[in-house]
Every structure is written in structure tokens, then in C-alpha cells.
Motif scaffolding. Structure first.
Motif, mmCIF file in Angstrom:
data_model
loop_
_atom_site.group_PDB
_atom_site.id
_atom_site.type_symbol
_atom_site.label_atom_id
_atom_site.label_comp_id
_atom_site.label_asym_id
_atom_site.label_seq_id
_atom_site.Cartn_x
_atom_site.Cartn_y
_atom_site.Cartn_z
ATOM 1 N N ASN B 2 18.542 90.481 -27.938
ATOM 2 C CA ASN B 2 18.155 91.791 -27.406
ATOM 3 C C ASN B 2 18.307 91.831 -25.900
ATOM 4 O O ASN B 2 18.767 92.807 -25.328
ATOM 5 C CB ASN B 2 16.685 92.080 -27.736
ATOM 6 N N ARG B 3 17.921 90.694 -25.281
ATOM 7 C CA ARG B 3 17.968 90.615 -23.828
ATOM 8 C C ARG B 3 19.405 90.704 -23.345
ATOM 9 O O ARG B 3 19.706 91.381 -22.363
ATOM 10 C CB ARG B 3 17.329 89.300 -23.397
ATOM 11 N N ALA B 6 20.619 94.124 -23.565
ATOM 12 C CA ALA B 6 20.045 94.899 -22.474
ATOM 13 C C ALA B 6 20.811 94.638 -21.186
ATOM 14 O O ALA B 6 21.118 95.566 -20.431
ATOM 15 C CB ALA B 6 18.571 94.540 -22.302
ATOM 16 N N ARG B 9 23.982 96.502 -21.253
ATOM 17 C CA ARG B 9 23.764 97.922 -20.942
ATOM 18 C C ARG B 9 23.546 98.132 -19.465
ATOM 19 O O ARG B 9 24.096 99.058 -18.858
ATOM 20 C CB ARG B 9 22.538 98.443 -21.698
ATOM 21 N N LEU B 10 22.728 97.246 -18.881
ATOM 22 C CA LEU B 10 22.437 97.376 -17.456
ATOM 23 C C LEU B 10 23.693 97.150 -16.618
ATOM 24 O O LEU B 10 23.919 97.837 -15.623
ATOM 25 C CB LEU B 10 21.351 96.377 -17.046
ATOM 26 N N GLY B 322 10.715 91.201 -14.941
ATOM 27 C CA GLY B 322 10.867 90.074 -15.848
ATOM 28 C C GLY B 322 12.258 89.482 -15.937
ATOM 29 O O GLY B 322 12.495 88.596 -16.751
ATOM 30 N N ALA B 323 13.208 89.975 -15.125
ATOM 31 C CA ALA B 323 14.553 89.410 -15.161
ATOM 32 C C ALA B 323 14.557 88.049 -14.488
ATOM 33 O O ALA B 323 14.018 87.896 -13.404
ATOM 34 C CB ALA B 323 15.530 90.339 -14.446
ATOM 35 N N THR B 324 15.178 87.065 -15.140
ATOM 36 C CA THR B 324 15.350 85.762 -14.502
ATOM 37 C C THR B 324 16.626 85.805 -13.666
ATOM 38 O O THR B 324 17.447 86.716 -13.818
ATOM 39 C CB THR B 324 15.505 84.664 -15.555
ATOM 40 N N ARG B 326 19.132 83.983 -14.020
ATOM 41 C CA ARG B 326 20.277 83.887 -14.928
ATOM 42 C C ARG B 326 20.698 85.249 -15.460
ATOM 43 O O ARG B 326 21.879 85.552 -15.560
ATOM 44 C CB ARG B 326 19.920 83.021 -16.137
ATOM 45 N N LEU B 327 19.699 86.057 -15.833
ATOM 46 C CA LEU B 327 20.039 87.378 -16.381
ATOM 47 C C LEU B 327 20.671 88.251 -15.303
ATOM 48 O O LEU B 327 21.595 89.022 -15.585
ATOM 49 C CB LEU B 327 18.793 88.053 -16.952
ATOM 50 N N ILE B 328 20.172 88.122 -14.068
ATOM 51 C CA ILE B 328 20.776 88.882 -12.972
ATOM 52 C C ILE B 328 22.209 88.403 -12.737
ATOM 53 O O ILE B 328 23.140 89.205 -12.601
ATOM 54 C CB ILE B 328 19.936 88.732 -11.678
ATOM 55 N N GLN B 331 24.334 89.725 -15.417
ATOM 56 C CA GLN B 331 24.579 91.159 -15.240
ATOM 57 C C GLN B 331 25.692 91.408 -14.230
ATOM 58 O O GLN B 331 26.606 92.193 -14.479
ATOM 59 C CB GLN B 331 23.291 91.846 -14.779
#
Ligand code: ATP
Ligand code: MG
Lengths: 235, 406
Positions: B2-3, B6, B9-10, B322-324, B326-328, B331
Motif C-alpha cells: 500500500n505504501r 501511495a 501516486r505521490l 510518517g514518510a521515511t 527511503r520512501l522520499i 518518490q
């Protein structure tokens, strides 16, 4: 389980926490040796003049920044050794933030802004949206959900920020001047909503000078020149 | 999961949230993608052109004909020259074939056509390397005999037989009956095109029956209009040519001092010229593509870095939510990938339009096949991804504490 009120384990503790910005000769000691404990159900007002270190303290309490000295203990766990990643994981779903200028992402719609914590908490897009729409409805913005936040009024933006902070029902809510730019009526609505969260078991810490906030606070902490000047009542 | 969705999408949102910025970034990467598309398109255009010109073993041939610019005192090569040349060139000879050419009045039933009639002797299929469409080719023994047999080129068969089967039928060449034993297929190269109208018959049969004396002048039955000697790959062409010329001069009594009465064509010359051209233009275009890609890389990295700086607060707010890191990072990288793919679309479209326009002014080898498009997309996506590494690091190193400070 620990009871929600009283002498139970604090949600959050600052132990000798200090924050010095910059380094060496350009160092700014913005916070010195703060010892504070916060519990479920409380609405703590944080007072102090501009530059006294309120935002600095809130950043430490909100696990957005690390103290340069001392410790921050969240839910009984010392977070000083945490990596950035571990801190981010700890924030997920557990902390909500209300920022002075609402702190929204301008080109996004209101609902997408409110969805963000849900996204990062790992909810499906549909579930995150459901929750976000409910939270927006809760602050009276159901009809503005699909608007770009850039096109909303100051009070509406603040309420979108509030919806984002509360949507996942966090245990700790950090609010920086939540009513500063609002008319009295909206300010009342905002503090009502925060007080309701506290009544539901959350801990609310709000930096504010607003009498509307102060009269609803269960406790007040004052800061002056980076020092806590109201002694913490013994638990 | 899911993350990640997301983040996707972002990233999509971030890539296009500011149309002017997206356009700038797409243009930056699109230049690189277009450079790659041009280089790859021209290279594959050359490859196709060369494929069309491929002569296989024929490229290694010494093609000996009479030098028709001289007075006709020595005449063309003769059949008797073949064993002499074989003797002189020995191990350098991989195969050989002798040809006679004339035009014949060819008929089948009501159909009539004036077609080239080729008398062949030896390994003629090494040169006319065409697949068969029906029947069989003339065997070596048949080329050495004088039976009235023939194989038709695809075009010749079409003219005489339309779509009916030709094998087993008898045609008439200058009034003489001849059995069709096979039909060559159409082939996509220049050599096959040259022979598609021809009728192939045994050398002696052609000389004896099918050539109209008026049409071909006074060619003797042993005269060869073209002698093809396929050289082994190791042979040095220049040396073989000298040996062949000496042998033929001796046999025809031509002094060394005199200009040779024979011509030695090099079938591979146009291919080699094209190859040289391709190498030159290829190097140039690859250099240009490399430069445009480098410019795109640095340009994108700089622009995306600036964009990250402008979005510091936005990124801090995501981290607060809550973004780590890694997620940034993911993205920003995905954003680069998306922009890179969009740039590939823009770049290929630009090149397609540009090539179409340019082709109307001048023909040049260019082909935008699926391989080229795929390469362009890979190049676009990769540059987008690689150029996003510095801004991704920069974005991930931001502090969530910035959220609080508008
Ligand atoms: N990133 C930073 N680098 C250096 N100094 C900083 C930084 N952030 C804050 N400060 C300084 O630290 C001190 C405390 O700032 P802080 O923002 O915590 O005050 P505040 O009480 O929130 O003020 P206000 O009511 O105006 O928001 C101020 O003197 C400020 O200039
Ligand atoms: Mg402040």
C-alpha cells in the motif's frame, strides 16, 4: 493495561532535554535542560514569548528533531538512540501535528493532504480516503474535500490541518499556535476538537498565548529564554 | 505494498503538480532521449540499408568482364581461361561461375516477354544466392551439359505464368522449347533484384539454342560475358587480382605495358563505402547523443535539485506524516523515471516528426523501429533515474523539523 489518567506512566517525557542550534561560536542554545512529563487526557498549554523556544521544544516532543542533550521518552521508550528511520516509524499513526500556518501541501486537494498520514501508516488508498473524508466531515469541511488547499481560506486551511492531525486518532497531538490566525468562533471549534481528543485518551500539547486555549488547558507550562519556568507539579 | 502504491501516486502527483516545471524537466530529458533516438534510428537505418546490399560470399568475388572501353581486339574471357585461373589462384578459389548474358524473346502460351537469358556454368548459386520458391535449381552437372532446362527468376515467372505453377511446363526462348525445373523466390536484397527477371539456363544450352545471333552480335560459344571467382576469406583481394590479370594477359597475349582488356569489379565496394559512411556518421551521432544525454543528466539533476529545495517544506511535511527517508528517495526516483518516460515519448515524437520532415528534403538512412523506440525509452528512463539520484539524496536528507517553520 494502564489507566488513562492519573499517576499512570506518562505518554511522553523530556528528561534534561536541550537543543542547541548551529555549532561552536555560532551556537544558539534554544532550549535548556527541560524536564517535563505529559499524560493521557491532558491538554497542556505551552506559553512563552516569541523566541522563547516553544517550537523548538514541540519539535523535540513531537519526535521531529533530536535533543542535543538529554532524552525524550515516548511510551516508555527512550528515543535518543533512534535513527531517522526509526523515528519516522514511531511517528506513524501515533503522533498528530497541528502547525501554526496549517502546514499543508499547496497543490494537493484537502482530502489528499489529510490522506498522507494514512498512506504512510500503510492503509490502502481507499481506506485512507475513507478516514480522511470522515475527519474532514468532523471539522465541517466535507463539501470542500476536493478543493485544492491553496484555494481555501485561512480558517479552512487550519481545519484541514486539524483533520490531518486527528484522522488516525494519535496518542499524542502537538499543536503550535493552533488558533493564532483564527476568529474566536473557529478558535473555539478547534480547541473543542482538541479537548475532545484529549477526553478520548490522547495527550495534547499546544503552544499558545490565546486565552481561549489557556482556559481549556488542564495545565500550563511556561518557557522563558529556553528554560521551563513553571515547575512541573510532582506526579 | 500500500505504501509503495501511495509513493507511486505521490510521485505521479509531484511530477506533474507544477506543469511548467514538469515541461521544463521533460524538455531537458527529452533532448537526451531525442539524441539517442536519432543516433539509434540512423544506425538502424544503415543496418537495414546494408542488409539490403548484402552480397554474402559474392562480396568476396573477383568479377571479371571485358573492358568494353577498349578496341575489341582481345575479346572477353573464355571458358579455357577458367582452368588457367584455377591453376594460378589455387587455394584462393572458393568457388567460381561463368555467365553469358543475352536477351531472349520468351513465351509461354499467349504470354510473351523480352527477358535476360543467363547461361550459367559452375557454382552460379553462390552469386545469385536466392532461395527457391518451387522446383529445384540447376545442378552442377546440368550447368556443364547442354540440356534445354531453365530456372526462372520470380519476376520472370510472374510475367509468363501469373500465379500458375511453372515447374514442369515448357517455355519457348527465341522459338526453342525449354523445360522449367524451378522458380526462385523473391528476396529482399539488391542482387536478387538484379536477377528477378532472368531466365537461367545451362551455359552451353544458352550459347547453342537460346541466343539470337542478331541480338548478341558475334559472341563465340566459348566466350564468357562474366567470370565470377569467389575468393576464400583469407585471400588478399589485391594480390588475387594481379595474379588473375597476369594469367589472363598471358592467355590472351596482352603485353604488360598495355592497359588490361579486362575489368575486375569489386561487388563489395558499395557496401564498404556505406560501412565507412556509417562508421563516420555513427561515431558523430553517438558522440552527439552522449553529449545530449550528459547535458540532460546534469540539467535534470540541477533542475530537480532546485525543485527539491523549493519543496523542502513539502517533503518535511511528508516526513512529519510518517514518510521515511527511503520512501522520499523512492518518490523522487520514481518521479525521475516518470519524467524520463514522458521525455522518451516527447523525444521519439519529436524525432519521428523531424525525420519525416527531413526525409522530404533528402533521402537518408533512418529507421524508427521498435528496437530504436525501446532503446529511446530505456535511455530516457535511465537518465531520469540516474539524474534523480542527487536530488533524491538531497530530499531524503531533509529534516521533518522543517515542517514547523513555515
Ligand atoms: N534552525 C535554527 N537555527 C538557529 N537558530 C534557531 C533555529 N530555529 C530556531 N532558532 C532560534 O531558537 C530560538 C527559539 O526559537 P523557537 O522557534 O523555538 O521560538 P518560539 O518560542 O517558537 O517563537 P515564536 O513564538 O516566534 O514561534 C530563537 O532564538 C530562534 O531564533
Ligand atoms: Mg514558534
Amino acid at each position: 493495561m494502564t489507566p488513562a489518567h492519573g499517576s499512570a506512566e506518562p505518554v511522553l517525557q523530556a528528561i534534561g532535554a536541550g537543543r542547541v542550534y548551529g555549532r561552536a561560536n555560532a551556537a544558539v542554545p534554544a532550549l535548556l535542560d527541560a524536564d517535563l512529563a505529559f499524560h493521557r487526557g491532558e491538554v497542556c498549554a505551552l506559553r512563552g514569548r516569541s523566541g522563547s523556544g516553544k517550537t523548538t521544544l514541540l519539535n523535540l516532543l513531537g519526535l521531529l528533531d533530536r535533543p542535543t542533550s538529554g532524552r525524550i521518552v515516548f511510551l516508555g521508550k527512550d528515543t535518543s538512540g533512534y535513527s531517522d528511520r526509526r523515528l519516522a516509524l514511531t511517528r506513524r499513526g501515533a503522533l498528530g501535528y497541528v502547525l501554526q500556518d496549517a502546514g499543508l501541501i499547496e497543490n494537493m486537494t484537502a482530502v489528499d493532504n489529510v490522506c498522507l498520514p494514512g498512506f504512510y501508516a500503510g492503509l490502502s488508498a481507499r481506506r485512507a480516503r475513507e478516514i480522511a473524508l470522515r475527519a474532514l466531515g468532523d471539522v465541517g469541511l466535507a463539501d470542500k474535500a476536493e478543493r485544492r488547499v491553496g484555494a481555501l481560506s485561512g480558517g479552512e486551511r487550519m481545519r484541514v490541518g486539524l483533520a490531518r492531525a486527528l484522522s488516525l486518532e494519535p496518542q499524542l497531538i502537538i499543536a503550535d499556535e493552533p488558533t493564532a490566525s483564527l476568529d474566536a468562533e473557529t478558535a473555539h471549534a478547534v480547541i473543542d476538537r482538541l479537548a475532545r481528543a484529549a477526553a478520548g485518551g490522547a495527550c495534547v500539547i499546544a503552544a499558545s498565548h490565546d486565552p481561549i486555549v489557556l482556559e481549556r488547558a488542564t495545565r500550563t507550562v511556561a518557557l522563558a529564554h529556553g528554560r521551563v519556568v513553571t515547575p512541573e507539579p510532582v506526579a | 505494498m500500500n505504501r509503495l502504491l501511495a509513493v507511486l501516486r505521490l510521485a505521479m502527483w509531484a511530477a506533474f503538480s507544477k506543469p511548467s516545471r514538469a515541461a521544463l524537466l521533460i524538455a531537458t530529458l527529452g533532448g537526451g532521449a531525442a539524441g539517442v533516438a536519432v543516433a539509434a534510428g540512423v544506425m538502424s537505418g544503415y543496418a537495414r540499408e546494408m542488409e539490403r546490399m548484402t552480397f554474402g560470399a559474392y562480396a568476396r568475388s573477383l568479377v571479371i568482364t571485358e573492358n568494353t572501353f577498349l578496341d575489341d581486339r582481345f575479346g572477353p574471357p573464355r571458358l579455357a581461361d577458367i582452368p588457367r585461373l584455377q591453376e594460378a589462384l589455387r587455394d584462393s578459389v572458393e568457388a567460381w561461375a561463368a555467365w553469358r548474358s543475352a536477351t531472349g524473346d520468351v513465351r509461354y502460351g499467349r504470354e510473351q516477354a523480352n527477358l535476360p537469358v543467363r547461361g550459367v556454368l559452375g557454382d552460379y548459386r553462390r552469386e545469385a544466392d536466392m532461395p527457391l520458391q518451387a522446383g529445384r535449381a540447376l545442378t552442377l552437372a546440368e550447368t556443364q551439359g547442354a540440356d534445354r532446362l531453365c530456372v526462372l527468376g520470380a519476376g520472370a515467372a510472374r510475367q509468363l505464368f501469373r500465379n500458375d505453377p511453372a515447374v514442369g511446363e515448357a517455355i519457348r526462348i527465341n522459338g526453342i522449347s525449354c523445360d522449367v525445373v524451378g522458380v526462385f523466390a523473391e528476396a529482399e536484397n539488391q542482387l536478387a533484384e538484379r536477377y528477378r527477371q532472368s531466365v537461367f539456363a545451362p551455359f552451353t544450352a544458352a550459347a547453342r539454342y537460346f541466343e539470337n545471333a542478331d541480338a548478341f552480335g558475334s559472341a563465340g560459344p566459348n566466350e564468357v560475358s562474366q567470370l565470377t571467382i569467389v575468393l576464400t576469406p583469407e585471400t588478399r583481394r589485391r594480390a588475387a587480382l594481379m595474379t588473375a590479370d597476369q594469367t589472363l594477359r598471358r592467355s590472351h597475349g596482352v603485353p604488360q605495358a598495355q592497359v588490361s582488356p579486362f575489368e575486375y569489379a569489386d561487388p563489395a565496394a558499395p557496401t564498404r563505402a556505406l560501412e565507412r559512411q556509417r562508421d563516420l556518421i555513427g561515431r558523430l551521432l553517438i558522440t552527439i547523443a552522449a553529449v545530449t544525454v550528459a547535458v540532460a543528466l546534469t540539467g535534470y539533476a540541477a533542475a530537480a535539485n532546485a525543485a527539491v529545495d523549493m519543496r523542502r517544506r513539502e517533503i518535511a511535511l511528508q516526513m512529519m506524516s510518517g514518510a521515511t527517508g527511503r520512501l522520499i528517495t523512492a518518490q523522487v526516483l520514481i518521479e525521475g523515471l516518470i519524467i524520463g518516460l514522458a521525455a522518451s515519448v516527447a523525444g521519439s515524437a519529436l524525432v519521428m516528426a523531424g525525420a519525416g520532415l527531413a526525409q522530404t528534403f533528402a533521402r537518408f538512412p533512418f529507421e524508427l523501429n521498435p528496437g530504436v523506440i525501446a532503446l529511446t525509452f530505456v535511455a530516457g528512463a535511465l537518465t531520469g533515474l540516474i539524474a534523480s539520484l542527487p536530488p533524491a539524496r538531497r530530499a531524503a536528507s531533509g529534516s521533518p523539523a522543517l515542517s514547523a517553520r513555515g
